[in-house]
Design an enzyme around this catalytic site. Sequence first.
Site, PDB file in Angstrom:
ATOM      1  N   LYS A 106      -1.826   2.786   0.941  1.00 33.22           N
ATOM      2  CA  LYS A 106      -2.628   2.482   2.125  1.00 33.22           C
ATOM      3  C   LYS A 106      -3.172   1.073   1.961  1.00 33.22           C
ATOM      4  O   LYS A 106      -3.910   0.776   1.023  1.00 33.22           O
ATOM      5  CB  LYS A 106      -3.770   3.481   2.263  1.00 33.22           C
ATOM      6  CG  LYS A 106      -4.671   3.159   3.444  1.00 33.22           C
ATOM      7  CD  LYS A 106      -5.661   4.270   3.722  1.00 33.22           C
ATOM      8  CE  LYS A 106      -6.616   3.861   4.832  1.00 33.22           C
ATOM      9  NZ  LYS A 106      -7.581   4.921   5.132  1.00 33.22           N
TER      10      LYS A 106
ATOM     11  N   LYS B   1       0.986   3.326   4.901  1.00 33.41           N
ATOM     12  CA  LYS B   1       0.152   3.067   6.079  1.00 33.41           C
ATOM     13  C   LYS B   1      -0.364   1.639   6.018  1.00 33.41           C
ATOM     14  O   LYS B   1      -0.880   1.252   4.983  1.00 33.41           O
ATOM     15  CB  LYS B   1      -1.004   4.063   6.060  1.00 33.41           C
ATOM     16  CG  LYS B   1      -2.017   3.853   7.130  1.00 33.41           C
ATOM     17  CD  LYS B   1      -3.148   4.815   6.924  1.00 33.41           C
ATOM     18  CE  LYS B   1      -4.234   4.470   7.911  1.00 33.41           C
ATOM     19  NZ  LYS B   1      -5.440   5.178   7.655  1.00 33.41           N
TER      20      LYS B   1
HETATM   21  C1  PBG Z   1     -10.054   6.804   7.050  1.00 36.67           C
HETATM   22  C2  PBG Z   1      -8.860   6.453   7.864  1.00 36.67           C
HETATM   23  C3  PBG Z   1      -8.581   5.271   8.572  1.00 36.67           C
HETATM   24  C4  PBG Z   1      -7.392   5.482   9.253  1.00 36.67           C
HETATM   25  C5  PBG Z   1      -6.950   6.759   8.917  1.00 36.67           C
HETATM   26  N1  PBG Z   1      -7.866   7.323   8.031  1.00 36.67           N
HETATM   27  C6  PBG Z   1      -9.369   4.031   8.738  1.00 36.67           C
HETATM   28  C7  PBG Z   1      -9.631   3.125   7.627  1.00 36.67           C
HETATM   29  O1  PBG Z   1      -9.135   3.252   6.509  1.00 36.67           O
HETATM   30  O2  PBG Z   1     -10.433   2.221   7.879  1.00 36.67           O
HETATM   31  C8  PBG Z   1      -6.721   4.518  10.185  1.00 36.67           C
HETATM   32  C9  PBG Z   1      -5.840   5.135  11.215  1.00 36.67           C
HETATM   33  C10 PBG Z   1      -5.448   4.242  12.321  1.00 36.67           C
HETATM   34  O3  PBG Z   1      -5.770   3.039  12.366  1.00 36.67           O
HETATM   35  O4  PBG Z   1      -4.774   4.758  13.222  1.00 36.67           O
HETATM   36  N2  PBG Z   1     -10.186   6.145   5.850  1.00 36.67           N
END
Ligand code: PBG
Length: 325
Positions: A195, A248
């Site tokens: 991520k 992601k």
């Molecule tokens: C929580 C989380 C996030 C997303 C999914 N889970 C936001 C972040 O890490 O700030 C992002 C999902 C999206 O942008 O569609 N940590």
Amino acid sequence: MIFPDYRPRRMRQSKAFRRMIRETVLSKDDLVLPLFAISGKNRKNPIESMPGHYQQSIDNLVKTAKKAKDVGIPAVIIFGIPDKKDALGTQAYAKNGIVQRAVKEVKNKVPDLAVITDVCLCQYTDHGHCGMIDKNEVDNDSTLDLLARTAVSHAKAGADMVAPSDMMDGRVREIRELMDESDFANVPIMAYSAKYCSAFYGPFRQAADSAPQFGDRRTYQMDPANGLEAMREVSMDIEEGADIVMVKPALAYLDVIYRITQEFDLPVAAYSVSGEYSMIKAAVNNGWLDGEKVMMETLTSIKRAGADMILTYFAIDAAQVLDGK
Ligand code: PBG
């Protein structure tokens, strides 16, 4: 094979030929729809930057979940927006928290739809970080138990799968152990393994009210410049007990998706995040892109890179296109 002995255009000349040699086929089975739950009744707040998506009270969220099932999508992932936030993110692991209630209702009303939950603290902490704060830093080890408790509380509510998105080190093992001790050995973990610290999450943070109140997420989410580091993150999560590993965002990281599928044998998920959706929607609403074509091209490309499943805000629209509707 060179011209004129080989003519690539020969196999492109008819629709039938093109179908016969198509390498990547997107299916409804590949799609997971993200949903945002809020408290109350009959609420449906449009998320401005994500046209067609809403923060929904559970009654309305169940309707969207039912629609997802009716169009043939196998799973949804639920995010919660609590009424109250605090330093310890207690609503994340509260028995009657917003996600726990939403999961219960969806499993009750739409039992055949798989429900995945996002396991994180940032929507629930008043500082908006994904972990506990100690001396202005996000503290890794004191966060792990809270994440594990959050995952178990989701499983108790009936979640079919939990998906930790916090990027703390060691969280997959901690979650797996507490889940096993709590009789949830059969509930899989989809780990947000690679991520990235991405600007593409902007619209989500507005939707989930989860922007960090100070600093940024660079000490826990990955530097977009790194690919090898993603391999290490994935291999750690697999050793710790992940059942699915995730990359992601998706579009800007297709190489990372591909690399992971070449090196590991677990299913790979790709999260095509909020900003990817907003970007396309904005261009479409300006009349600059053909929405349906760009949506299908994007999803097909993520699959071509190797993703076995795609979390996407286009899930319902894409399923309808795949049905020819
Ligand atoms: C929580 C989380 C996030 C997303 C999914 N889970 C936001 C972040 O890490 O700030 C992002 C999902 C999206 O942008 O569609 N940590």
